[in-house]
Design an enzyme around this catalytic site. Structure first.
Site, PDB file in Angstrom:
ATOM      1  CG  ASP A  31      -1.978   1.111   1.137  1.00  0.00           C
ATOM      2  OD1 ASP A  31      -1.740   2.114   0.432  1.00  0.00           O
ATOM      3  OD2 ASP A  31      -3.033   0.975   1.782  1.00  0.00           O
ATOM      4  CG  HIS A  69      -0.753   5.345   4.845  1.00  0.00           C
ATOM      5  ND1 HIS A  69      -1.649   5.490   5.875  1.00  0.00           N
ATOM      6  CD2 HIS A  69      -1.479   4.886   3.784  1.00  0.00           C
ATOM      7  CE1 HIS A  69      -2.857   5.129   5.462  1.00  0.00           C
ATOM      8  NE2 HIS A  69      -2.774   4.768   4.198  1.00  0.00           N
ATOM      9  CB  ILE A 100      -3.012   8.222   9.484  1.00  0.00           C
ATOM     10  CG1 ILE A 100      -3.452   7.898   8.039  1.00  0.00           C
ATOM     11  CG2 ILE A 100      -3.406   9.631   9.880  1.00  0.00           C
ATOM     12  CD1 ILE A 100      -4.964   7.943   7.836  1.00  0.00           C
ATOM     13  N   GLY A 159      -5.105   1.440   7.742  1.00  0.00           N
ATOM     14  CA  GLY A 159      -6.149   0.703   8.446  1.00  0.00           C
ATOM     15  C   GLY A 159      -5.872  -0.785   8.499  1.00  0.00           C
TER      16      GLY A 159
END
Length: 283
Positions: free
Chosen positions: A187, A192, A207, A210
């Site tokens: 990802d 991120h 962040i 998830g």
């Protein structure tokens, strides 16, 4: 949103091979091996007797961000990853080649201005034997859509966790560089990694993914209820509530029931629920 195009979409089969380096890198991205002297976690990060973390099924054979294609009419900028569920039919081999088969199981229309939920399903098979490894369901919240109709079957809403003291609490710290390691498993979203892009998205800093938080939850279940044996892990469901910031501490609160575990995850520093209405099954 073009409901008929989504209903009739054919993504085809996707094959992906992974070797010991991929398996170890995924585990490192979840924080396995933070204590290099912890022999219980060593099999996930050392090829001597390598084990694969079950949540790796969420990552492999991904079809890409198809919702970004204009022909489907999805307002992808406002799309959120709402829920993730996976069921293991057999343990993941430590290395191998998998085949993924995708379909959109249903669209749940919440009405004009209220968005829609899109449920997509992936079945993973061992490419050589044809044996089914896992079934994975992802729910996307299409905040910019709604009022355009729906189709298919949708899962029942997840139940709140019990209103009582948890039976077990597990604390797992994350690393400030956790997202930079995890993104190497596939990802590459700059949200991120790049502070400037994170600020444009409304965050003080990049962040955590998830699905990284999801994998850390899998790690908590494995260590606390499975003796770090993936063969004892049956599956897991999570609802994403809020993002985790790399470097925060996650507190998992487990509620034991006869046929499953219920749990939630809280970012300790903010006292904020980041995973909610979660459950796991054991073999």
């Amino acid at each position: 949103m073009d409901i008929e195009k989504i209903r009739n979409m054919q993504l085809g089969s996707i094959e992906q091979s992974y070797d010991k380096r991929d398996t170890i890198l995924y585990a490192l991205g979840l924080g396995f091996g933070a204590d290099p002297m912890d022999e219980a976690e060593l099999p996930f990060v050392y090829e001597g007797n390598l084990l694969c973390v079950p949540s790796y099924v969420n990552v492999l054979c991904h079809p890409g961000f198809w919702a970004q294609d204009a022909e489907y009419g999805i307002d992808w900028v406002k799309l959120l990853h709402a829920e993730q569920e996976f069921k293991m039919h057999r343990p993941m081999p430590a290395t191998g080649t998998l085949r993924g088969e995708y379909r959109v199981a249903g669209v749940e229309d919440k009405g004009p201005g209220r968005g829609a939920l899109l449920h997509q399903e992936k079945e993973l098979f061992d490419a050589a034997s044809g044996e089914k490894i896992a079934t994975v369901r992802s729910t996307l919240f299409l905040r910019g859509n709604g009022g355009e109709g729906g189709f298919g079957t949708v899962p029942a809403a997840a139940e709140p966790v019990p209103e009582r003291a948890p039976d077990r609490v597990v604390i797992i710290p994350t690393l400030p560089r956790q997202a930079l390691i995890y993104r190497l498993s596939g990802d590459w979203n700059p949200l991120h990694a790049d502070p400037a892009i994170a600020r444009k998205a409304g965050f003080d800093k990049p962040i955590l993914h998830g699905l990284c938080t999801n994998g850390i939850a899998c790690r908590a279940v494995l260590s606390s209820y499975c003796g770090n044996d993936p063969a004892r892990f049956g599956g897991m469901f999570v609802r994403f509530s809020k993002p985790v910031m790399p470097g925060e501490t996650i507190r998992f609160e487990f509620f034991e029931e006869p046929d499953r575990l219920r749990f939630r995850a809280i970012a300790v520093e903010r006292d904020s629920v980041v995973l909610d209405r979660c459950s796991a099954t054991l073999v």
